[in-house]
Motif scaffolding. Structure first.
Motif, mmCIF file in Angstrom:
data_model
loop_
_atom_site.group_PDB
_atom_site.id
_atom_site.type_symbol
_atom_site.label_atom_id
_atom_site.label_comp_id
_atom_site.label_asym_id
_atom_site.label_seq_id
_atom_site.Cartn_x
_atom_site.Cartn_y
_atom_site.Cartn_z
ATOM 1 N N MET A 1 0.848 -1.199 0.000
ATOM 2 C CA MET A 1 0.000 0.000 0.000
ATOM 3 C C MET A 1 0.885 1.252 0.000
ATOM 4 N N THR A 2 0.621 2.170 -0.915
ATOM 5 C CA THR A 2 1.395 3.413 -1.000
ATOM 6 C C THR A 2 1.028 4.330 0.163
ATOM 7 N N SER A 3 2.036 4.829 0.862
ATOM 8 C CA SER A 3 1.796 5.685 2.027
ATOM 9 C C SER A 3 1.976 7.153 1.660
ATOM 10 N N ILE A 4 1.138 7.989 2.262
ATOM 11 C CA ILE A 4 1.098 9.405 1.907
ATOM 12 C C ILE A 4 1.038 10.263 3.165
ATOM 13 N N ILE A 5 1.803 11.349 3.169
ATOM 14 C CA ILE A 5 1.597 12.440 4.108
ATOM 15 C C ILE A 5 0.802 13.489 3.354
ATOM 16 N N PHE A 6 -0.408 13.771 3.839
ATOM 17 C CA PHE A 6 -1.289 14.716 3.158
ATOM 18 C C PHE A 6 -1.229 16.065 3.852
ATOM 19 N N MET A 7 -1.190 17.126 3.051
ATOM 20 C CA MET A 7 -1.085 18.471 3.589
ATOM 21 C C MET A 7 -2.120 19.370 2.910
ATOM 22 N N GLY A 8 -3.034 19.914 3.708
ATOM 23 C CA GLY A 8 -4.069 20.792 3.175
ATOM 24 C C GLY A 8 -4.771 21.508 4.301
ATOM 25 N N ILE A 21 -8.244 8.494 0.552
ATOM 26 C CA ILE A 21 -8.678 7.504 1.540
ATOM 27 C C ILE A 21 -9.549 6.436 0.884
ATOM 28 N N ASN A 22 -10.516 6.887 0.089
ATOM 29 C CA ASN A 22 -11.474 5.958 -0.532
ATOM 30 C C ASN A 22 -10.830 5.054 -1.565
ATOM 31 N N HIS A 23 -9.678 5.452 -2.097
ATOM 32 C CA HIS A 23 -8.990 4.633 -3.091
ATOM 33 C C HIS A 23 -7.872 3.796 -2.483
ATOM 34 N N GLU A 26 -2.659 4.722 1.999
ATOM 35 C CA GLU A 26 -2.430 4.815 3.436
ATOM 36 C C GLU A 26 -2.036 6.251 3.794
ATOM 37 N N ILE A 27 -2.875 6.933 4.544
ATOM 38 C CA ILE A 27 -2.572 8.298 4.968
ATOM 39 C C ILE A 27 -1.878 8.228 6.330
ATOM 40 N N LYS A 28 -0.576 8.443 6.331
ATOM 41 C CA LYS A 28 0.194 8.358 7.573
ATOM 42 C C LYS A 28 -0.071 9.542 8.491
ATOM 43 N N LEU A 181 -1.783 9.576 -10.195
ATOM 44 C CA LEU A 181 -0.898 8.984 -9.192
ATOM 45 C C LEU A 181 -0.297 7.636 -9.599
ATOM 46 N N PRO A 182 -1.071 6.706 -10.175
ATOM 47 C CA PRO A 182 -0.459 5.410 -10.510
ATOM 48 C C PRO A 182 0.785 5.515 -11.391
ATOM 49 N N SER A 183 0.762 6.421 -12.372
ATOM 50 C CA SER A 183 1.928 6.562 -13.254
ATOM 51 C C SER A 183 3.067 7.325 -12.581
ATOM 52 N N ILE A 184 2.736 8.161 -11.586
ATOM 53 C CA ILE A 184 3.796 8.786 -10.791
ATOM 54 C C ILE A 184 4.476 7.729 -9.937
ATOM 55 N N ILE A 185 3.672 6.862 -9.351
ATOM 56 C CA ILE A 185 4.196 5.834 -8.450
ATOM 57 C C ILE A 185 5.060 4.815 -9.190
ATOM 58 N N ASP A 186 4.624 4.396 -10.394
ATOM 59 C CA ASP A 186 5.424 3.394 -11.123
ATOM 60 C C ASP A 186 6.525 4.007 -11.985
#
Length: 314
Positions: A1-8, A21-23, A26-28, A181-186
């Motif tokens: 699972m890809t982990s994310i620090i979200f800032m907003g 979250i719905n997709h 993992e929001i750390k 995001l998927p293409s950024i991740i891969d």
């Protein structure tokens, strides 16, 4: 699972966070601006991003200043895959940007390189643009200067104001981010550098910009009203007092009256502006009064003003 620090921080960021979250990301942690005092009673108010984070039982960080803070050290130690920001409201130190494994990604409310800065949505309205959009970009230390991952345009409707445009763009930003995001991740995505010759800045709105003056055309005044609705609101000075205007429309007619003069106060409240242009005020808020439709204003205070007289202070 890809982990994310979200800032907003504002409402704009909430659909983006909810989408992640719905997709299944993992929001750390969720990083947002500190609670602030709002209104006359100075009530301590949480940011919309914090409210959303608490609904999902996510850890919340609220440093007054991220750079050099203990919170930043804790965030770096999380070793997240991604940082995702959406209208966070602070510069992010290079050390922090470089701490994640894949990338730091920003959801920005304009078609970069147009409108770098803190108020891109407002400036698209102030300048009377026909379209705006969302840019998914790589974050770098320089403000909104990173390479572009993806963009999508959105038509600005004549009835749009900052509130409606923020909402539309927040959902567009959510969808474009999730698609990108998927293409950024891969690592398969191709980035596009921004053209420095096309850069336009959109600094935060100043107190001086909130004032409508008779040096404007009716269209310029209306654009400012749309851009500042719902916050902080545009105003003109009438009899030495602030007179907020929340909604207006540019009339088709022209006038020979001087800018600032009242044209009509029977059934409508129309003001003369530069270039013989006319603005019909639709929703107003006189000093120390509640927001009201123009009909209610005309039934009360509006009747004391006489057509032809100059009512808007210079």
């Amino acid at each position: 699972m890809t982990s994310i620090i979200f800032m907003g921080t504002p409402e704009f960021s909430v659909p983006v966070l909810e989408g992640l979250i719905n997709h299944g990301y993992e929001i750390k942690a969720v990083v947002t601006q500190p609670d602030k005092k709002v209104g006359r009673k100075q009530k301590i108010t949480k940011s919309p991003a914090k409210i959303a984070a608490e609904k999902h039982d996510l850890p919340v960080f609220q440093p007054i200043k991220l750079s050099g803070s203990e919170e930043m050290k804790q965030l770096i130690d999380m070793h997240a895959d991604l940082i995702v920001t959406a209208a966070y409201g602070q510069f992010l130190p290079t050390k922090f940007l470089n701490s994640v494994k894949i990338a730091a990604v920003n959801v920005h409310g304009s078609l970069l390189p147009k409108y770098r800065g803190g108020a891109p949505i407002q400036y698209s309205l102030i300048n009377g643009d026909q379209e705006t959009g969302i840019t998914i970009m790589e974050m770098v230390k320089k403000m909104d200067a990173g390479d572009i991952y993806a963009q999508e345009a959105l038509k600005i409707e004549p009835e749009d104001n900052a509130e409606t445009l923020f909402e539309k763009l927040s959902y567009l930003g959510r969808d474009l981010l999730l698609k990108t995001l998927p293409s950024i991740i891969d690592g398969s995505i191709k980035k596009t550098p921004q053209d420095p010759e096309q850069v336009v800045f959109s600094p935060n709105i100043t107190k001086e910009q909130e004032k409508i003056t008779v040096k404007m055309t009716a269209r310029e005044a209306n654009n400012m009203i749309r851009a500042l609705n719902p916050d902080p609101g545009a105003y003109m000075m009438i009899e030495g007092k602030r007179f907020k205007v929340w909604q207006a429309e540019v009339a088709q007619e022209t006038t020979e009256l001087n800018p600032g003069c009242l044209i009509a106060n029977k059934g409508r409240f129309a003001i003369a502006f530069v270039n013989k242009s006319v603005l019909n005020l639709l929703v107003v808020q006189p000093s120390d009064k509640k927001r009201m439709e123009i009909k209610s204003f005309l039934n009360g205070q509006g009747s004391k003003f006489k057509p032809g007289e100059e009512i808007v202070d210079q």
